[in-house]
Design a protein around this motif. Structure first.
Motif, PDB file in Angstrom:
ATOM      1  N   GLU A 148      27.965 -69.560  48.574  1.00 12.91           N
ATOM      2  CA  GLU A 148      28.848 -70.897  49.803  1.00 12.91           C
ATOM      3  C   GLU A 148      28.160 -72.160  47.822  1.00 12.91           C
ATOM      4  O   GLU A 148      27.527 -72.109  47.465  1.00 12.91           O
ATOM      5  CB  GLU A 148      28.043 -71.666  50.834  1.00 12.91           C
ATOM      6  CG  GLU A 148      28.079 -70.553  51.548  1.00 12.91           C
ATOM      7  CD  GLU A 148      28.108 -71.380  53.301  1.00 12.91           C
ATOM      8  OE1 GLU A 148      27.390 -72.244  53.046  1.00 12.91           O
ATOM      9  OE2 GLU A 148      27.829 -70.380  53.914  1.00 12.91           O
ATOM     10  N   LEU A 149      29.745 -72.997  48.000  1.00 13.25           N
ATOM     11  CA  LEU A 149      29.444 -74.044  47.277  1.00 13.25           C
ATOM     12  C   LEU A 149      28.045 -74.794  47.567  1.00 13.25           C
ATOM     13  O   LEU A 149      27.937 -74.911  48.769  1.00 13.25           O
ATOM     14  CB  LEU A 149      30.733 -75.033  47.017  1.00 13.25           C
ATOM     15  CG  LEU A 149      31.934 -74.255  46.803  1.00 13.25           C
ATOM     16  CD1 LEU A 149      33.354 -75.070  46.045  1.00 13.25           C
ATOM     17  CD2 LEU A 149      31.406 -73.324  45.380  1.00 13.25           C
ATOM     18  N   PRO A 150      27.774 -75.648  46.676  1.00 14.70           N
ATOM     19  CA  PRO A 150      27.115 -76.737  46.936  1.00 14.70           C
ATOM     20  C   PRO A 150      26.828 -77.870  47.605  1.00 14.70           C
ATOM     21  O   PRO A 150      27.807 -79.126  47.862  1.00 14.70           O
ATOM     22  CB  PRO A 150      25.897 -77.143  45.971  1.00 14.70           C
ATOM     23  CG  PRO A 150      27.029 -76.880  44.655  1.00 14.70           C
ATOM     24  CD  PRO A 150      28.189 -75.198  45.715  1.00 14.70           C
ATOM     25  N   THR A 151      26.368 -77.999  48.868  1.00 15.00           N
ATOM     26  CA  THR A 151      27.380 -79.469  49.463  1.00 15.00           C
ATOM     27  C   THR A 151      26.130 -81.021  48.796  1.00 15.00           C
ATOM     28  O   THR A 151      26.300 -80.643  47.770  1.00 15.00           O
ATOM     29  CB  THR A 151      26.209 -79.162  50.769  1.00 15.00           C
ATOM     30  OG1 THR A 151      24.486 -79.276  50.416  1.00 15.00           O
ATOM     31  CG2 THR A 151      26.158 -78.436  51.340  1.00 15.00           C
ATOM     32  N   GLN A 152      26.397 -81.757  49.141  1.00 22.64           N
ATOM     33  CA  GLN A 152      26.411 -83.133  48.700  1.00 22.64           C
ATOM     34  C   GLN A 152      24.691 -83.181  48.676  1.00 22.64           C
ATOM     35  O   GLN A 152      24.427 -83.755  47.411  1.00 22.64           O
ATOM     36  CB  GLN A 152      27.364 -83.902  49.412  1.00 22.64           C
ATOM     37  CG  GLN A 152      27.163 -85.252  48.888  1.00 22.64           C
ATOM     38  CD  GLN A 152      27.734 -85.525  47.632  1.00 22.64           C
ATOM     39  OE1 GLN A 152      28.874 -84.978  47.271  1.00 22.64           O
ATOM     40  NE2 GLN A 152      26.990 -86.419  46.179  1.00 22.64           N
ATOM     41  N   GLU A 153      24.192 -82.289  49.437  1.00 22.41           N
ATOM     42  CA  GLU A 153      22.882 -82.763  49.733  1.00 22.41           C
ATOM     43  C   GLU A 153      21.692 -82.276  48.454  1.00 22.41           C
ATOM     44  O   GLU A 153      21.140 -82.397  47.697  1.00 22.41           O
ATOM     45  CB  GLU A 153      22.271 -82.488  50.872  1.00 22.41           C
ATOM     46  CG  GLU A 153      21.061 -82.551  51.504  1.00 22.41           C
ATOM     47  CD  GLU A 153      20.073 -82.314  52.851  1.00 22.41           C
ATOM     48  OE1 GLU A 153      20.375 -81.462  53.414  1.00 22.41           O
ATOM     49  OE2 GLU A 153      21.023 -83.323  53.648  1.00 22.41           O
TER      50      GLU A 153
END
Length: 95
Positions: free
Chosen positions: A53-58
């Motif tokens: 999964e693509l990384p979140t902003q966090e």
């Protein structure tokens, strides 16, 4: 491959060469600093290549905070070398 990784980790000159190539490929604007958007781009690419999964902003903020030891809001070459050493050592452990 483990011999090549050990050679890099055991030679400051080789390690700096590898880290500089990696840094320059991430520092797309040539500023000498990796900013948030450059870090996001490389983290997205790595996740995509791994089928994750693509990384979140966090996630991106957390990595930036971890690497940015001087609190500048960007990652300089010295700070980036910590990441490269961690990655190479992790690759050695996986073999």
């Amino acid at each position: 491959m483990s011999k090549a990784i050990k050679d890099i980790l055991n030679s400051e000159h080789k390690f700096n060469e590898v880290a500089k190539v990696a840094f320059d490929s991430v520092d797309t604007d040539g500023s000498g600093q990796i900013n948030h958007s450059e870090l996001k781009k490389v983290m997205d690419q790595i996740a995509s290549d791994m089928g994750a999964e693509l990384p979140t902003q966090e996630d991106i903020d957390e990595v930036l905070s971890h690497l940015d030891t001087d609190g500048s809001g960007t990652v300089n070459f010295q700070e980036f070398k910590v990441l490269i050493r961690d990655v190479l050592e992790a690759m050695l452990e996986e073999q």
